[in-house]
Scaffold this active site. Structure first.
Site, PDB file in Angstrom:
ATOM      1  N   ARG A  15     -19.410  19.305  -4.765  1.00 34.42           N
ATOM      2  CA  ARG A  15     -17.984  18.986  -4.601  1.00 34.42           C
ATOM      3  C   ARG A  15     -17.106  20.160  -5.014  1.00 34.42           C
ATOM      4  NH1 ARG A  15     -17.077  13.919  -8.017  1.00 34.42           N
ATOM      5  NH2 ARG A  15     -19.134  14.300  -8.894  1.00 34.42           N
ATOM      6  N   LYS A 100      -5.384   6.532   9.059  1.00 40.77           N
ATOM      7  CA  LYS A 100      -6.819   6.610   9.374  1.00 40.77           C
ATOM      8  C   LYS A 100      -7.073   7.375  10.657  1.00 40.77           C
ATOM      9  CE  LYS A 100      -7.992   3.349   6.346  1.00 40.77           C
ATOM     10  NZ  LYS A 100      -8.952   2.567   5.659  1.00 40.77           N
ATOM     11  N   ASP A 580     -10.152  -9.258  -0.414  1.00 43.94           N
ATOM     12  CA  ASP A 580      -9.489  -8.100   0.206  1.00 43.94           C
ATOM     13  C   ASP A 580     -10.188  -7.683   1.490  1.00 43.94           C
ATOM     14  OD1 ASP A 580      -7.552  -7.707  -1.802  1.00 43.94           O
ATOM     15  OD2 ASP A 580      -9.009  -6.681  -3.079  1.00 43.94           O
ATOM     16  N   GLU A 586      -9.208  -1.375  10.843  1.00 45.54           N
ATOM     17  CA  GLU A 586      -9.802  -0.065  11.116  1.00 45.54           C
ATOM     18  C   GLU A 586     -11.188  -0.168  11.765  1.00 45.54           C
ATOM     19  OE1 GLU A 586     -10.462   1.795   7.284  1.00 45.54           O
ATOM     20  OE2 GLU A 586     -12.596   1.864   7.709  1.00 45.54           O
ATOM     21  N   HIS A 674       2.215   4.124  -3.359  1.00 48.37           N
ATOM     22  CA  HIS A 674       1.784   5.503  -3.140  1.00 48.37           C
ATOM     23  C   HIS A 674       2.792   6.505  -3.677  1.00 48.37           C
ATOM     24  CE1 HIS A 674      -1.613   4.074  -0.928  1.00 48.37           C
ATOM     25  NE2 HIS A 674      -0.815   3.263  -0.279  1.00 48.37           N
ATOM     26  N   CYS A 706       0.031  -2.618  -2.491  1.00 49.97           N
ATOM     27  CA  CYS A 706      -1.412  -2.423  -2.674  1.00 49.97           C
ATOM     28  C   CYS A 706      -1.693  -2.402  -4.180  1.00 49.97           C
ATOM     29  CB  CYS A 706      -1.844  -1.112  -2.011  1.00 49.97           C
ATOM     30  SG  CYS A 706      -3.635  -0.946  -1.822  1.00 49.97           S
TER      31      CYS A 706
HETATM   32  N1  GLN Z   1      -7.677  -5.446  -5.032  1.00 54.08           N
HETATM   33  C1  GLN Z   1      -7.695  -4.058  -4.705  1.00 54.08           C
HETATM   34  C2  GLN Z   1      -6.793  -3.298  -5.655  1.00 54.08           C
HETATM   35  O1  GLN Z   1      -5.828  -3.855  -6.087  1.00 54.08           O
HETATM   36  C3  GLN Z   1      -7.253  -3.831  -3.287  1.00 54.08           C
HETATM   37  C4  GLN Z   1      -7.357  -2.393  -2.890  1.00 54.08           C
HETATM   38  C5  GLN Z   1      -7.098  -2.128  -1.433  1.00 54.08           C
HETATM   39  O2  GLN Z   1      -6.561  -2.924  -0.732  1.00 54.08           O
HETATM   40  N2  GLN Z   1      -7.486  -1.002  -0.925  1.00 54.08           N
HETATM   41  O3  GLN Z   1      -7.026  -2.139  -5.941  1.00 54.08           O
HETATM   42 ZN    ZN Z   2      -4.326  -2.372  -0.290  1.00 52.93          ZN
END
Ligand code: GLN
Ligand code: ZN
Length: 741
Positions: A15, A100, A580, A586, A674, A706
């Site tokens: 890496r 993506k 989830d 995708e 984000h 998220c």
């Molecule tokens: N439950 C996960 C989190 O909160 C969901 C992450 C995701 O959707 N990529 O991190």
């Molecule tokens: Zn998410």
């Protein structure tokens, strides 16, 4: 017969790529050291190509992402060649959006085409990156992303402007190719994976027009992959030197070749060793395939990989703890190169000892199989995919049981994974921290996060996912039938890596996977704590999976293991469970005509996994916002509540739910996880107000976009405080108007 390979991972065996670039960001190394380090890494990468294959591209290396590089090559952003400017576009405050790449889990930076006033920008070669690479390494072919793929994957223009913009791009590409030819490049590698998507006829005409012109500038090898090209025959009369086809994920390419042959004036670059999955190539079968191609065309044939190799880790060689039966059956990127050279040997010299050894495993695999799991899947009946009661009846029971306020607040699951926690996990895994201490640390964090959520006044709490490094890997480690590699990292975006597990056998859950942490969290509060699971489609999409049984069976095996966990959580008194499925969209095939088949099993797998009692509220979460095309499949999941990404579009995503009567509950994300910025209550209320125009208020939840795992506590706490106060203000504003159910 020649061998060709492309897309070899830039990450490095250890890496190094990540270490170098992140080291530079952190100020640990200077620019000169970064540049020298990357040059050494690239030299090593090319040396690997040279060892195994006849030809390969140069200039694939990127400091962050090849789509961003292409935008800079074409002069879309000012580029003084300074690293700070480059990284600002990649990850600064005003960074480009990440999305993506096709149906993979690699994310590229989405260039934005300036299209003010309907005038296309003037594209020009602002940075001849391929030329620089070629001058350094003249034994490779310069690499570029082609104009069609570049434009299709960019944004910022209306669909009807595609033609104008595409035509505007062509002179810049012509200039680029001319310069490469003048510098002595015998051929150019042009990547056009977007040709395998659903390409409308007017785009085919544009592609033909463009490549008729571009093919006169230089000898072009155009590469397609991830699926078949529907208009393959319409490329046959273009002045291209060669066409790269994916013969593994594009079975229809083979049908076209069988039926229509392939023009003898072009090179057919046959993608025949898999760039997306890890199972060794059956060399004899592949050789027969090439023999068949020779029957169908007298064109020159090069053998190559099907799809770029960066979807695979670097090499199996460094793995020391895998089941020997697995180790001898898999191939990563380096082994794919070796396969190409063995295949060439087989085709030119016949079966040598090395060829024979490649496909002659010595360890049996009986222990990979569990008849009872296969039997359980075989016995599934239609009613196993449905909950006992329809949504409306369930939701009444759930509302009564949970008695939540209007606009209930919750989070998506994870809370900040701090450095000390990650260090403790590493130490625990290395046997340097006793299990009891590690678990005590996790419990302490759970206690803390429950207390914080209570103080903030959230309604449905989570345990924070502190015990999880990654939402797929965590479950894969606990399930039988999965292997975890030690060094099998691949890039997800930029320098971000993850380690896809390998699903090789029948899936079995030896013991509950989440019960301990969830019930502990629930014991600390009277509010409902959400059980948190990863869904079957995401488990499968972010792993390498077995190919000896159909994909839907793999999905159903996973679903049954998750269902068992759901049952255990329910029995332990957990009232809300989130499953989830961020990979649900995708994983859909690139071609629309294959959607019904995919969504049929994907939806069923989710329904099987989530077959809870009526009074258990099932949530699901998807971190994106493109629901227009898949809304009916989302509905078919039959989840009680879904949380989605909505901040970047300020709630406009709710559009999708306008035309399709969506009667379930939905949490449009109001907090962009984000970004480190703390959102104001007003900005969050605005998103919910937008949603209310389409969804009845009693069906709306308030939550972030998220998980919060990558954020810092200092950002998370004030943001959630604002979120809760936004929900309270919404209740005041709308409470009176809402009928009590
Ligand atoms: N439950 C996960 C989190 O909160 C969901 C992450 C995701 O959707 N990529 O991190
Ligand atoms: Zn998410």
């Amino acid at each position: 017969m020649q061998t060709y390979a492309y897309g070899y991972p830039r990450l490095g065996r250890k890496r190094e790529y990540k270490t170098l670039i992140e080291g530079f960001w952190a100020g640990k190394i200077q620019e000169a050291e970064l540049v020298a380090g990357l040059e050494a890494l690239e030299a090593e990468r090319l040396e690997t190509y040279r060892r195994f294959v006849d030809r390969f591209p140069v200039g694939e290396l990127s400091l962050y992402d090849p789509m961003l590089d292409t935008a800079l090559i074409l002069g879309l952003y000012p580029n003084g060649g300074r690293l700070e400017d480059y990284f600002a576009l990649a990850r600064g405050e005003k960074a480009l959006e990440l999305t993506k790449w096709f149906n993979t889990n690699y994310h590229y930076l989405v260039p934005e085409i300036p299209f003010a006033g309907g005038q296309p920008p003037t594209f020009r070669v602002a940075w001849n990156k391929p030329l620089e690479a070629f001058q350094k390494f003249p034994d490779g072919l310069p690499y570029v992303i082609g104009p069609y793929t570049f434009l299709r994957l960019s944004k910022g223009y209306p669909p009807e402007a595609f033609g104008v913009l595409f035509r505007a791009l062509i002179p810049a590409y012509a200039e680029l190719f001319r310069a490469l030819k003048a510098a002595g490049a015998p051929m150019i590698h042009v990547d056009e994976p977007a040709w395998v998507t659903d390409v409308p006829p007017e785009h085919v005409a544009l592609i033909r027009e463009a490549y008729t012109a571009l093919g006169r500038e230089a000898e072009l090898l155009v590469f397609t992959y991830y699926d078949s090209v529907d208009f393959l025959e319409q490329l046959y009369d273009l002045p291209l030197r060669g066409i790269g086809l994916d013969l593994i994920h594009g079975a229809e390419n083979l049908e076209t070749l069988r039926r229509a042959g392939f023009p003898s004036d072009k090179i057919l670059i046959a993608g025949i060793v898999d760039g997306r999955n890890v199972w060794k190539t059956d060399l004899r079968k592949a050789a027969r395939q090439v023999e068949a191609l020779r029957q169908w065309t007298s064109a020159g044939i090069w053998i190559s990989n099907a799809g770029p190799l960066y979807h695979l880790p670097v090499t199996v060689e460094v793995e020391t703890r895998l089941d020997p039966a697995l180790q001898e059956r898999i191939a990563f990127a380096a082994e794919r190169l070796k396969e190409l050279s063995l295949l060439k040997t087989l085709l030119t010299e016949g079966e040598t000892e090395a060829v024979r050894r490649w496909n002659a495993p010595v360890h049996p695999i009986d222990h990979w199989h569990r008849p009872e799991v296969q039997e359980r899947v075989r016995r599934l009946r239609p009613e196993d995919f449905s909950r006992e009661l329809p949504y409306a009846a369930r939701s009444r029971q759930q509302r009564e049981r949970l008695s939540l306020p209007l606009f209930p607040t919750t989070t998506i699951g994870s809370f900040p994974q701090t450095e000390d926690l990650r260090r403790a996990r590493t130490a625990y895994r290395a046997g340097k921290l006793p299990e009891a201490e590690y678990e005590a640390l996790i419990r302490e964090r759970i206690r803390y996060v429950i207390q914080i959520q209570e103080e903030l006044g959230l309604d449905v709490l989570v345990h924070g996912e502190f015990e999880r490094s990654d939402m797929v890997e965590f479950f894969a480690e606990l399930l039988e039938g999965f292997a975890i590699t030690q060094h099998g990292w691949i890039l997800s975006y930029g320098t971000r890596v993850y380690r896809p597990p390998i699903l090789y056998g029948d899936v079995h859950r030896p013991r509950p996977m989440t019960l301990k942490e969830i019930t502990y969290a629930q014991s600390l509060t009277a509010k409902p704590v959400k059980g948190m699971l990863t869904g079957p489609v995401t488990m499968l999409a972010w792993s390498y999976i077995r190919e000896d049984i159909p994909v839907h069976e793999v999905a159903f095996q996973l679903a049954l293991a998750i269902q068992d966990e759901v049952r255990d959580l329910e029995a332990a008194g957990i009232r809300v469970i989130q499953i989830d499925e961020p990979a649900f969209r995708e994983r859909a095939p690139l071609k629309r005509r294959r959607w019904p088949e995919y969504f049929d099993w994907a939806v069923k797998a989710f329904r099987l996994a989530s077959r809870a009692r009526p009074e258990t509220q099932i949530h699901t979460h998807m971190c994106y916002s493109e629901f227009n095309e898949i809304i009916e499949y989302i509905d078919a999941l039959d989840a009680d509540v879904i949380s989605i990404e909505a901040t970047r579009s300020r709630g406009e995503v709710i559009h999708a739910f306008e035309h399709h009567r969506y009667e379930r509950q939905i949490g449009p994300g109001v907090y962009d996880v984000h970004s480190p910025a703390v959102p104001t209550p007003e900005s969050m209320e605005a998103i919910i107000e937008r949603a209310i125009r389409v969804i009845p208020p009693e069906n709306i939840w308030v939550n972030p976009d998220c998980g919060l795992k990558t954020r810092r506590w200092e950002e998370v706490i004030p943001s959630l405080r604002n979120m809760v106060s936004a929900a309270r203000r919404l209740r005041e504003r709308h409470g009176a108007a809402v009928p009590t159910p």
